[in-house]
Design an enzyme around this catalytic site. Structure first.
Site, PDB file in Angstrom:
ATOM      1  N   CYS A  55       5.756  -5.837   0.560  1.00 14.09           N
ATOM      2  CA  CYS A  55       6.100  -4.455   0.214  1.00 14.09           C
ATOM      3  C   CYS A  55       5.859  -3.527   1.406  1.00 14.09           C
ATOM      4  CB  CYS A  55       5.368  -4.034  -1.051  1.00 14.09           C
ATOM      5  SG  CYS A  55       6.265  -2.751  -1.921  1.00 14.09           S
ATOM      6  N   GLY A  87       0.814  -1.216   0.000  1.00 18.35           N
ATOM      7  CA  GLY A  87       0.000   0.000   0.000  1.00 18.35           C
ATOM      8  C   GLY A  87       0.845   1.262   0.000  1.00 18.35           C
ATOM      9  N   HIS A 140       6.757  -8.205  -4.847  1.00 21.31           N
ATOM     10  CA  HIS A 140       5.375  -8.707  -4.878  1.00 21.31           C
ATOM     11  C   HIS A 140       5.333 -10.128  -5.435  1.00 21.31           C
ATOM     12  CE1 HIS A 140       3.296  -4.817  -4.116  1.00 21.31           C
ATOM     13  NE2 HIS A 140       4.447  -4.344  -4.555  1.00 21.31           N
ATOM     14  N   GLU A 173       3.008 -12.121  -5.330  1.00 22.24           N
ATOM     15  CA  GLU A 173       1.659 -12.427  -5.858  1.00 22.24           C
ATOM     16  C   GLU A 173       1.549 -12.232  -7.370  1.00 22.24           C
ATOM     17  OE1 GLU A 173       2.508  -9.818  -4.053  1.00 22.24           O
ATOM     18  OE2 GLU A 173       1.261  -8.050  -4.429  1.00 22.24           O
TER      19      GLU A 173
HETATM   20  N1  GLN Z   1       4.573   2.803  -0.248  1.00 19.07           N
HETATM   21  C1  GLN Z   1       5.694   1.934  -0.224  1.00 19.07           C
HETATM   22  C2  GLN Z   1       6.780   2.358  -1.187  1.00 19.07           C
HETATM   23  O1  GLN Z   1       6.545   3.122  -2.079  1.00 19.07           O
HETATM   24  C3  GLN Z   1       5.279   0.509  -0.494  1.00 19.07           C
HETATM   25  C4  GLN Z   1       4.714   0.281  -1.852  1.00 19.07           C
HETATM   26  C5  GLN Z   1       3.943  -0.991  -1.991  1.00 19.07           C
HETATM   27  O2  GLN Z   1       3.502  -1.588  -0.998  1.00 19.07           O
HETATM   28  N2  GLN Z   1       3.714  -1.420  -3.206  1.00 19.07           N
HETATM   29  O3  GLN Z   1       7.908   1.950  -1.051  1.00 19.07           O
END
Ligand code: GLN
Length: 537
Positions: free
Chosen positions: A383, A356, A509, A511
């Site tokens: 992440c 997020g 990620h 996923e």
């Molecule tokens: N906000 C965080 C970043 O930019 C994590 C991004 C994410 O979870 N995709 O590093």
């Protein structure tokens, strides 16, 4: 290889009928007969890509190997076909116009007036043919976003009309419509489908195959009626009944002969036999679980089932691999704090903290992680979820009470998560994150190695912030180890805890790389750990 065939999938009557699943299912069936297939999505909105869209708009943003931020349907394409997609597989109106306007500014149009027809439609056609021109595919399936009749879809429909005219039998059009059941009348209704086909005909496109989404079986009489009113053969009216799982749709489409209809329309050989053994094996495991676990997905879009699409699908694949029914329950991060965590996370066999952006829900994610760390509940942080695990550890194990990510608090005294060096000079938002596949070296004798069983892996990224290596020694000495490192830039990609049965945070990620054919090893092992935890309880 014979000439590439182009299949268009256009939707009518309503949105959300599942064009992505029909396209993916058709790809799977053609693949199972030995054909090579790719799927492309054309999205009629003006954003250059969905990377800047909030999940409330179109759900999750899916990231490809080459770092394209794309529509979530590309996730389905990969999960079904196990073939990676790329930037060329997702094109928006914004990107089409951007290309045409850049050409105009360069003077490429030699003083001509630049118009929707032919310049925009030519650019759409060029993008459609781009994948075919690679010579890699027998079939390019192009799904057109939106619904027939939308103003913004018109240039795409016009491009399809022109391509049909140019390509003849190398091209076929599938129209996916809804046949609603009116409970009061006790009847399925074909009129919306008839109207939708009329709308398509107004644009000069006659569909070859009509796929009807329905809650109840279509009788032969009803199929004949649709055939008669819509100028298609009765065998080209395909029933697409609601299925328990999206993964059953290829089997349902096989029964309805969608693949052979497409082969027939495009004059392709019909003598191949589909081999769906692996797929059926997966479906069997999916519907015959021997165990069951409950996993909490802590995120901030609980009401939106598409916001974490690839994560939920990865659990389906990993569940089948473990012959386990995985119940994923969304828990709103904003509801969690140190007091509510025991109650809200009670009974779960594992917790996943979601990716997020931004401040909202951060403290809840950190409280959830504190709870699972202390109570030795299996944990996977993805992440932002991994970054929260690092912050939590800094606050409660290293004693840095105000530790944070500079994304949430640029002035924190302990910036354990900080903006990546290469990100510091970047101003624009679109397509500027660390995106796509990067290599990661996994340390032996780690839980990550137990998952991957190899040291060289490659995973997809979408972030701007990273673990701040200035703190690495302190973390490692206190029991949080960096077990995956980007070899070139020395970025921490995986963290895990020494004294915990299964606690892994990944900066990438996983996923995005889980498919039916290849469930992701991190998810498979996470589910395994939750099964073990469940047994121990
Ligand atoms: N906000 C965080 C970043 O930019 C994590 C991004 C994410 O979870 N995709 O590093």
């Amino acid at each position: 290889m014979a000439r590439t065939k182009y299949i268009f999938v256009l939707g009518g009557v309503a949105s959300s009928l599942g064009k992505g699943i029909i396209s993916s299912s058709l790809a799977k069936l053609l693949q199972s007969r030995g054909f090579s297939v790719t799927i492309q999505k054309l999205d009629p909105y003006i954003n250059v890509d969905p990377g800047t869209l909030n999940p409330y708009e179109h759900g999750e943003c899916y990231v490809t190997e080459d770092g394209a931020e794309t529509d979530l349907d590309l996730g389905h394409y990969e999960r079904f076909s196990n073939v990676p997609t790329s930037q060329a597989n997702n094109v928006t109106t914004g990107r089409i116009y951007q290309t045409v306007i850049e050409k105009e500014r360069r003077g490429d149009y030699l003083g001509h007036t630049v118009q929707v027809i032919p310049h925009i439609t030519d650019e759409i056609k060029r993008r459609i043919k781009l994948l075919g021109k690679t010579g890699k595919y027998d079939f390019v399936i192009t799904e057109i976003g939106g619904t027939v009749g939308d103003i913004e879809s018109l240039p795409y429909i016009e491009a399809v009309r022109q391509l049909r005219w140019e390509m003849g039998r190398d091209c076929s059009v599938i129209h996916l419509t809804l046949v609603p059941y009116l409970a009061a009348a006790g009847e399925l209704k074909t009129k919306p489908t008839q109207h939708s086909v009329k709308t398509l005909l107004e644009s000069g496109v006659q569909p070859d195959i009509i796929v009807c989404r329905t809650e109840k079986h279509l009788s032969d009489g009803l199929k004949n009626k649709i055939a008669k009113f819509c100028n298609v053969e009765p065998s080209s009216v395909i029933e697409s009944i609601d299925a328990k799982s999206i993964y059953e749709v290829p089997i349902l489409m096989r029964k309805e002969n969608l693949d052979t209809e497409v082969l027939r329309k495009t004059m392709m050989p019909l003598d191949s036999q589909p081999n769906l053994d692996n797929w059926n094996d997966f479906l069997y495991k999916l519907s015959h679980p021997t165990t069951e676990v409950n996993i909490a997905l802590v995120g901030k879009y609980v009401e939106l089932k598409d916001a974490y699409k690839s994560i939920s699908e990865s659990f389906v694949h990993a569940g089948a691999a473990n012959e386990c029914k995985v119940n994923v329950k969304m828990i709103h991060a904003e509801k969690i704090n140190d007091k509510t965590a025991p109650e809200l996370l009670k009974g779960f066999d594992g917790v996943l903290v979601a990716p997020g952006f931004g401040e909202r829900g951060i403290e809840g994610k950190i409280s959830a992680i504190k709870y699972v760390r202390e109570n030795k509940i299996p944990f996977l942080g993805i992440c932002l979820g991994m970054q929260c695990a690092v912050i939590e550890f800094a606050r409660h194990k290293l004693g840095y009470k105000s530790a944070h990510s500079t994304e949430m608090n640029p002035d924190t005294k302990y910036p354990v998560i900080d903006l990546m060096e290469e990100q510091k000079k970047i101003k624009g938002m679109g397509g500027t994150m660390r995106l796509g596949a990067y290599p990661c070296k996994v340390k032996k004798s780690s839980k990550a190695f137990e998952c991957y069983k190899t040291i060289n892996v490659s995973e997809r990224h979408r972030h701007r912030y990273e673990f701040n290596n200035e703190y690495l020694d302190e973390f490692e000495n206190a029991g949080m180890k960096a077990t995956g490192i980007n070899p070139k830039e020395n970025l921490v990609e995986i963290v895990e805890l020494d004294d915990h049965p299964w606690f892994i945070g990944v900066q990438f990620h996983p996923e995005y790389r889980s498919t039916v054919a290849k469930p992701h090893p991190v998810f498979v092992n996470f589910v395994k750990a939750t099964i073990e935890y469940h047994k121990r309880k």
